[in-house]
Design a protein around this motif. Sequence first.
Motif, PDB file in Angstrom:
ATOM      1  N   TYR A 579      -8.888  -9.770  -7.749  1.00  0.00           N
ATOM      2  CA  TYR A 579      -7.482  -8.156  -7.745  1.00  0.00           C
ATOM      3  C   TYR A 579      -7.270  -7.626  -7.284  1.00  0.00           C
ATOM      4  N   ARG A 582      -7.760  -7.354  -4.227  1.00  0.00           N
ATOM      5  CA  ARG A 582      -6.105  -8.581  -3.337  1.00  0.00           C
ATOM      6  C   ARG A 582      -5.818  -6.799  -2.685  1.00  0.00           C
ATOM      7  N   HIS A 592       3.289  -2.624  -0.065  1.00  0.00           N
ATOM      8  CA  HIS A 592       3.130  -2.410  -1.641  1.00  0.00           C
ATOM      9  C   HIS A 592       3.007  -2.635  -2.133  1.00  0.00           C
ATOM     10  N   ALA A 593       4.014  -3.332  -2.649  1.00  0.00           N
ATOM     11  CA  ALA A 593       4.354  -4.435  -3.705  1.00  0.00           C
ATOM     12  C   ALA A 593       3.459  -5.415  -4.066  1.00  0.00           C
ATOM     13  N   GLY A 594       2.713  -6.204  -2.975  1.00  0.00           N
ATOM     14  CA  GLY A 594       2.075  -6.954  -3.479  1.00  0.00           C
ATOM     15  C   GLY A 594       0.399  -6.438  -3.614  1.00  0.00           C
ATOM     16  N   LEU A 596       1.070  -3.365  -5.311  1.00  0.00           N
ATOM     17  CA  LEU A 596       0.836  -2.576  -7.224  1.00  0.00           C
ATOM     18  C   LEU A 596       0.658  -3.866  -7.817  1.00  0.00           C
ATOM     19  N   ALA A 597       1.084  -5.782  -7.294  1.00  0.00           N
ATOM     20  CA  ALA A 597       1.530  -6.693  -8.378  1.00  0.00           C
ATOM     21  C   ALA A 597       0.023  -6.759  -8.514  1.00  0.00           C
ATOM     22  N   ALA A 598      -1.067  -6.610  -7.207  1.00  0.00           N
ATOM     23  CA  ALA A 598      -2.458  -6.936  -7.547  1.00  0.00           C
ATOM     24  C   ALA A 598      -3.076  -5.637  -8.867  1.00  0.00           C
ATOM     25  N   LEU A 600      -1.595  -4.208 -11.041  1.00  0.00           N
ATOM     26  CA  LEU A 600      -1.298  -4.407 -12.338  1.00  0.00           C
ATOM     27  C   LEU A 600      -2.452  -5.836 -12.959  1.00  0.00           C
ATOM     28  N   ALA A 601      -2.144  -6.648 -12.207  1.00  0.00           N
ATOM     29  CA  ALA A 601      -3.561  -7.913 -12.838  1.00  0.00           C
ATOM     30  C   ALA A 601      -4.399  -7.465 -12.587  1.00  0.00           C
ATOM     31  N   GLN A 603      -5.058  -3.901 -13.812  1.00  0.00           N
ATOM     32  CA  GLN A 603      -5.277  -3.516 -15.209  1.00  0.00           C
ATOM     33  C   GLN A 603      -5.001  -4.140 -15.860  1.00  0.00           C
ATOM     34  N   ILE A 616      -2.393   1.914  -8.955  1.00  0.00           N
ATOM     35  CA  ILE A 616      -1.279   1.719  -9.131  1.00  0.00           C
ATOM     36  C   ILE A 616       0.034   2.804  -9.077  1.00  0.00           C
ATOM     37  N   SER A 620       2.595   2.394  -6.493  1.00  0.00           N
ATOM     38  CA  SER A 620       4.221   2.719  -6.622  1.00  0.00           C
ATOM     39  C   SER A 620       5.359   4.028  -5.925  1.00  0.00           C
TER      40      SER A 620
ATOM     41  N   SER B  90       0.307 -12.673 -15.694  1.00  0.00           N
ATOM     42  CA  SER B  90      -0.174 -11.303 -15.248  1.00  0.00           C
ATOM     43  C   SER B  90       0.858 -10.119 -15.306  1.00  0.00           C
ATOM     44  N   PRO B  93       5.563  -6.543 -10.554  1.00  0.00           N
ATOM     45  CA  PRO B  93       6.045  -5.112 -10.923  1.00  0.00           C
ATOM     46  C   PRO B  93       7.469  -5.762 -10.572  1.00  0.00           C
ATOM     47  N   GLY B 119       7.168  -6.910   2.084  1.00  0.00           N
ATOM     48  CA  GLY B 119       6.206  -6.647   1.406  1.00  0.00           C
ATOM     49  C   GLY B 119       5.621  -7.132   0.379  1.00  0.00           C
TER      50      GLY B 119
END
Lengths: 636, 130
Positions: A579, A582, A592-594, A596-598, A600-601, A603, A616, A620, B90, B93, B119
């Motif tokens: 993660y 990634r 950035h969104a991807g 951020l998702a990685a 969060l995963a 974390q 994050i 964000s 998980s 966002p 994105g």
Amino acid sequence: MLKVCASISLFWVVAQITSHAQGYAPVGAPAGPAPAAAGMSAPTGGMFESNTFLEMASRAFDPSSDSMDFENGSFAWKGRTFNLTSQRAFRARFERFLLASPTEEEESYAMLMDDVLQRLSVANDRSDDAILETWEMLFRAARFDTDGGNSTIVANQVFNAWRIRKEMRGTALTQRELADMRRHQQTVVANRALMLEKLKEKKQRESVRMTSEKEGNSEHTTFPTEGAFRALELAETEAKLIAMEGQAALTGIQAKLQMQSQIVAFLVQRRYQHALVLSGFYQLLFKGSQQQLEVGKGELKSFFPNTDMVFTVDMMAFVANEAITDVNKGVVAVNTAYAEDRAIIALERLQETFFLGEYMPELNAIPVEQRRLLLDLYRDMLEAVELAEAKDYNGVAQYAERIALIAKDFPKMRVLSSVETAKSMSDMAVFAASQYRNLGDIDKARAELRQAIDIWPSNPSIREFQQETTKLATAGSQGVQIFDDLYQRGGHRGIYDRRMDLGFALAEDPVRRPLLMEVIEQVSTIDLLVAQSAEALKQGDPYVAWELLAEAAKFDPNDAPMNRARAELAPRVADFVVYLDRAQRQAAEAQHAGSLAAFLAAQDIYPASRMCREGIERQSSALMAQLSVQAEVAEE
Amino acid sequence: MPPLKPAKPRKPASILIGFSLLFSLLAVALSSGCGDNFSDLEVLPTESYMKKPGDFLGNTYTIRAQIDSQVKWEKGVGRILAVLPESGGSRLPVFVPDEVGGNLHIGQRYEMRARIEAGGLIYVESLRKY
């Protein structure tokens, strides 16, 4: 060029100081300017520790008694100072005593001297025959080697006094004859004077009757001449009598002074028995009114300070008896201390006793085996003192162990502790010298090295330092090229591994030295983080360990030890790493969104992750900024 | 020729039924036409999305999730929330624009209609509690 000079300078100093310390180089050769500061390892100076050790060693290993002062060559006993001569001379006599064994001859001599003293005591027969017999015994005593011929001196003194007394008897006879003659001459001279008076009166009467007659008749001229002659004879007799009386007095005083002087001499030479014997004869030869001392008052004064008493021959005998008593007590003390395993005390007391009663047979009460052991102890302690003065700490420690086996009251631990302290101080100074050398501060390195040598000249670390310095001096000229090659290739670890050589080589290089310091600091930080990571792993926290390694990777992603640690750890934190990778990859692509998702995963796997928290926040913010821009565009 | 029967007048009841049916059809048509119908949307495949968000760009999905935390908010723009999908996996966002979201609280469950934007951004178009 400056570096090479500095290297050679330091190397020369090392060699020079070492050779000084080992006595190979002349002392007068200068070894460069002395540093202003003593160095950081020992602010009070290197000699402090060295002197402390020497003082301790002097106290611990000094076999001498406190009453013996070899510096001034004196031995103090009851306020009286004896001439001790040099330590070497005393040592020779003392060792000779420790090596000697009591003989039958010495026992016989002791008995004979006791007999002589007994005969001279007041309680015994003091007839002329008894005294003569005692006097003859002195010649028997003089035949013993132990006596050293002193009994002959006593006998001669006594004989001399006797002869003077005899001469004085003859002189008294002559004086009586001369006195008789003087009386006769005085009568003659007195009669002549009376007749001369009568004739003068007659002549005066005739001169009244007859004026101017011839004055020079024969009777007038011859009569006064005879009177003068008789008067001269009387004067001569008077002079002879006075001279004889003076000579007799002088001879008597001379005999007395000679004997008194000899008693004092015996006392000073610590021949107490002979002093007693001669005192005994003196008391027999001279009447009570002659006992007052004319010589040796100064010597006696030191035994009886602050007194106004009149010094006599008896007082000399008293001092001699005191000394003999002290020797006897000293021998008992030595034997007692030895029996109680207090060999150090026994040795100290034996030296005092030996010096005081060196010529006394009472010392034979010390057994031969005891003497041999004390001799071993004495030699070992003297050797240890010399080793301590030479700062051979290993030798000192060895001797301390050895002495402790002989003498249970020897302070071994104190000695060993001081030895270890001195060694440590020297090692610290060598270490500080190495540090200064590596930093290129040659002056401070030199000062530290000098200090290390002062404390412990034979410190093996000094030789190692010398070898390292030699190696560095050789490598100094190649250092620049090596550094440039490695730095261009990014071989920070290689630079770090050669930091000592390169530090020395680049000491004076204003361009490369900061780069070198930066690399060293960087790799040191990596090493620190890798070590912390290993510790975290030991504590069962692989994610923390990974984050530490990830932090280390920021400094140098190509560092081999760090990558090795990461490779070993990766399987244990694979999901988390996937993660994170990634997230970082997508962040790099501005996804950035991807990303951020990685994050969060990731974390979710390790909630306390600092990397995730920061990621994050970063992603964000970037995403929100992007959306904000888009919103503004849409509004327009 | 039989006489033509006069045409029967229509009964008012049938007219009423006809209107009722017409209104019902209209209501269904209106409701489906407005886009607030979540049931006909696919649920976002979170696992696949996590691996490669770029593959889902332009698609619209429904997401049933619980709000875990608010990551970021900007006035006039909206907020980024971390939500925990009901389907598991998980946290994700999601961006909720200001005009879509009202008072959103941590722990609330929402059914969201979301579109995957550039994105890989999960852009919530509408949401409702469930």
